[in-house]
Motif scaffolding. Structure first.
Motif, PDB file in Angstrom:
ATOM      1  N   GLN A   1      -9.667  34.688  29.251  1.00  0.00           N
ATOM      2  CA  GLN A   1      -9.783  35.117  27.854  1.00  0.00           C
ATOM      3  C   GLN A   1      -8.818  34.306  26.998  1.00  0.00           C
ATOM      4  OE1 GLN A   1      -9.182  39.282  27.272  1.00  0.00           O
ATOM      5  NE2 GLN A   1      -9.378  39.168  25.064  1.00  0.00           N
ATOM      6  N   VAL A   2      -9.354  33.752  25.925  1.00  0.00           N
ATOM      7  CA  VAL A   2      -8.527  32.934  25.042  1.00  0.00           C
ATOM      8  C   VAL A   2      -7.584  33.829  24.250  1.00  0.00           C
ATOM      9  CG1 VAL A   2      -8.517  31.316  23.125  1.00  0.00           C
ATOM     10  CG2 VAL A   2     -10.348  31.207  24.838  1.00  0.00           C
ATOM     11  N   GLN A   3      -6.327  33.450  24.217  1.00  0.00           N
ATOM     12  CA  GLN A   3      -5.338  34.176  23.425  1.00  0.00           C
ATOM     13  C   GLN A   3      -4.595  33.201  22.528  1.00  0.00           C
ATOM     14  OE1 GLN A   3      -2.926  36.376  26.287  1.00  0.00           O
ATOM     15  NE2 GLN A   3      -4.138  38.196  25.855  1.00  0.00           N
ATOM     16  N   LEU A   4      -4.432  33.598  21.280  1.00  0.00           N
ATOM     17  CA  LEU A   4      -3.715  32.793  20.293  1.00  0.00           C
ATOM     18  C   LEU A   4      -2.564  33.625  19.743  1.00  0.00           C
ATOM     19  CD1 LEU A   4      -6.803  31.434  18.333  1.00  0.00           C
ATOM     20  CD2 LEU A   4      -5.451  30.193  19.999  1.00  0.00           C
ATOM     21  N   VAL A   5      -1.407  33.028  19.665  1.00  0.00           N
ATOM     22  CA  VAL A   5      -0.237  33.734  19.157  1.00  0.00           C
ATOM     23  C   VAL A   5       0.423  32.890  18.079  1.00  0.00           C
ATOM     24  CG1 VAL A   5       2.006  34.735  19.686  1.00  0.00           C
ATOM     25  CG2 VAL A   5       0.132  34.879  21.366  1.00  0.00           C
ATOM     26  N   GLU A   6       0.445  33.416  16.858  1.00  0.00           N
ATOM     27  CA  GLU A   6       1.107  32.717  15.749  1.00  0.00           C
ATOM     28  C   GLU A   6       2.552  33.178  15.638  1.00  0.00           C
ATOM     29  OE1 GLU A   6      -3.069  33.672  13.843  1.00  0.00           O
ATOM     30  OE2 GLU A   6      -1.579  34.774  15.012  1.00  0.00           O
ATOM     31  N   THR A   7       3.409  32.270  15.265  1.00  0.00           N
ATOM     32  CA  THR A   7       4.797  32.594  14.985  1.00  0.00           C
ATOM     33  C   THR A   7       5.277  31.747  13.814  1.00  0.00           C
ATOM     34  OG1 THR A   7       5.537  30.939  16.595  1.00  0.00           O
ATOM     35  CG2 THR A   7       5.373  33.212  17.367  1.00  0.00           C
ATOM     36  N   GLY A   8       6.391  32.181  13.234  1.00  0.00           N
ATOM     37  CA  GLY A   8       7.014  31.383  12.187  1.00  0.00           C
ATOM     38  C   GLY A   8       6.917  31.962  10.800  1.00  0.00           C
ATOM     39  N   ASP A  90       1.179  31.248  -2.362  1.00  0.00           N
ATOM     40  CA  ASP A  90       0.956  30.942  -0.954  1.00  0.00           C
ATOM     41  C   ASP A  90       1.267  32.141  -0.053  1.00  0.00           C
ATOM     42  OD1 ASP A  90       2.328  27.685  -1.551  1.00  0.00           O
ATOM     43  OD2 ASP A  90       0.210  28.196  -1.259  1.00  0.00           O
ATOM     44  N   ALA A  91       1.826  33.185  -0.619  1.00  0.00           N
ATOM     45  CA  ALA A  91       2.134  34.377   0.163  1.00  0.00           C
ATOM     46  C   ALA A  91       0.846  34.990   0.689  1.00  0.00           C
ATOM     47  CB  ALA A  91       2.885  35.379  -0.695  1.00  0.00           C
ATOM     48  N   ALA A  92       0.779  35.140   2.012  1.00  0.00           N
ATOM     49  CA  ALA A  92      -0.457  35.599   2.648  1.00  0.00           C
ATOM     50  C   ALA A  92      -0.193  35.829   4.124  1.00  0.00           C
ATOM     51  CB  ALA A  92      -1.560  34.560   2.477  1.00  0.00           C
ATOM     52  N   VAL A  93      -1.192  36.363   4.793  1.00  0.00           N
ATOM     53  CA  VAL A  93      -1.179  36.380   6.252  1.00  0.00           C
ATOM     54  C   VAL A  93      -1.916  35.130   6.718  1.00  0.00           C
ATOM     55  CG1 VAL A  93      -1.849  37.597   8.346  1.00  0.00           C
ATOM     56  CG2 VAL A  93      -1.157  38.894   6.314  1.00  0.00           C
ATOM     57  N   TYR A  94      -1.262  34.356   7.558  1.00  0.00           N
ATOM     58  CA  TYR A  94      -1.815  33.105   8.048  1.00  0.00           C
ATOM     59  C   TYR A  94      -2.340  33.298   9.470  1.00  0.00           C
ATOM     60  CZ  TYR A  94      -0.052  30.626   4.010  1.00  0.00           C
ATOM     61  OH  TYR A  94       0.157  30.189   2.721  1.00  0.00           O
ATOM     62  N   TYR A  95      -3.560  32.819   9.685  1.00  0.00           N
ATOM     63  CA  TYR A  95      -4.226  32.987  10.973  1.00  0.00           C
ATOM     64  C   TYR A  95      -4.592  31.637  11.570  1.00  0.00           C
ATOM     65  CZ  TYR A  95      -5.112  37.814   9.439  1.00  0.00           C
ATOM     66  OH  TYR A  95      -4.986  39.107   8.996  1.00  0.00           O
ATOM     67  N   GLY A 117      -2.268  36.837  13.355  1.00  0.00           N
ATOM     68  CA  GLY A 117      -1.784  36.556  12.005  1.00  0.00           C
ATOM     69  C   GLY A 117      -0.272  36.662  11.907  1.00  0.00           C
ATOM     70  N   THR A 118       0.291  35.903  10.986  1.00  0.00           N
ATOM     71  CA  THR A 118       1.725  35.965  10.718  1.00  0.00           C
ATOM     72  C   THR A 118       1.932  35.968   9.205  1.00  0.00           C
ATOM     73  OG1 THR A 118       3.880  34.963  11.247  1.00  0.00           O
ATOM     74  CG2 THR A 118       2.070  33.445  10.843  1.00  0.00           C
ATOM     75  N   GLN A 119       2.826  36.820   8.742  1.00  0.00           N
ATOM     76  CA  GLN A 119       3.019  37.025   7.305  1.00  0.00           C
ATOM     77  C   GLN A 119       3.987  35.985   6.731  1.00  0.00           C
ATOM     78  OE1 GLN A 119       1.760  39.664   5.084  1.00  0.00           O
ATOM     79  NE2 GLN A 119       2.570  38.161   3.627  1.00  0.00           N
ATOM     80  N   VAL A 120       3.564  35.369   5.643  1.00  0.00           N
ATOM     81  CA  VAL A 120       4.431  34.477   4.882  1.00  0.00           C
ATOM     82  C   VAL A 120       4.636  35.087   3.511  1.00  0.00           C
ATOM     83  CG1 VAL A 120       4.656  32.210   3.805  1.00  0.00           C
ATOM     84  CG2 VAL A 120       3.695  32.411   6.107  1.00  0.00           C
ATOM     85  N   THR A 121       5.887  35.234   3.118  1.00  0.00           N
ATOM     86  CA  THR A 121       6.227  35.779   1.812  1.00  0.00           C
ATOM     87  C   THR A 121       7.038  34.735   1.056  1.00  0.00           C
ATOM     88  OG1 THR A 121       6.314  38.000   2.765  1.00  0.00           O
ATOM     89  CG2 THR A 121       7.307  37.694   0.599  1.00  0.00           C
ATOM     90  N   VAL A 122       6.670  34.499  -0.197  1.00  0.00           N
ATOM     91  CA  VAL A 122       7.346  33.479  -1.008  1.00  0.00           C
ATOM     92  C   VAL A 122       7.883  34.136  -2.263  1.00  0.00           C
ATOM     93  CG1 VAL A 122       7.143  31.240  -2.149  1.00  0.00           C
ATOM     94  CG2 VAL A 122       5.712  31.769  -0.152  1.00  0.00           C
ATOM     95  N   SER A 123       9.157  33.932  -2.521  1.00  0.00           N
ATOM     96  CA  SER A 123       9.777  34.537  -3.698  1.00  0.00           C
ATOM     97  C   SER A 123       9.294  33.848  -4.966  1.00  0.00           C
ATOM     98  CB  SER A 123      11.292  34.392  -3.622  1.00  0.00           C
ATOM     99  OG  SER A 123      11.660  33.034  -3.736  1.00  0.00           O
TER     100      SER A 123
END
Length: 124
Positions: A1-8, A90-95, A117-123
């Motif tokens: 089973q394919v697994q993808l893990v985002e970080t950062g 650009d603030a979003a959840v990135y997949y 998904g990984t959350q990016v928040t920009v001030s």
């Protein structure tokens, strides 16, 4: 089973830079394509970039205007997205996503495997 893990994903100041990573495991594809998408609050998931694993080809959404750069590492089965000059919009959840073969698709349905998904928040 394919697994993808985002970080950062994290909080970053406007104008700053960030690098996201996506690691894949559980597949035996010889040729495949990474896709990178994001989803803003209340919006549909949108295509950002794609890269062929060991194919050396990339594709970007026109809206990025050269601010983002996608790459992959042959040795550790990881994809990277470098984001520069970040803006509050650009603030979003990135997949990240994956599909077999070398097809630089911008369509969500073309990718059967997705990360969480990984959350990016920009001030502002």
């Amino acid at each position: 089973q394919v697994q993808l893990v985002e970080t950062g994903g994290c909080f970053v100041q406007s104008g700053g830079s960030l690098r996201l990573s996506c690691a894949v495991s559980g597949h035996s594809f010889r040729a495949y394509t990474w896709g990178l998408f994001r989803q803003l609050p209340g919006k549909e998931r949108e295509f950002l970039a794609a890269i062929t694993y060991r194919g050396g080809n990339t594709r970007y959404a026109d809206s990025l205007k050269g601010r983002f750069s996608i790459a992959n590492a042959d040795t550790d089965y990881t994809m990277y997205l470098k984001m520069n000059s970040l803006k509050p919009e650009d603030a979003a959840v990135y997949y990240c996503a994956l599909r077999r073969n070398w097809v630089l698709s911008a369509t969500l349905g073309a990718y059967p495997s997705w990360g969480q998904g990984t959350q990016v928040t920009v001030s502002a």
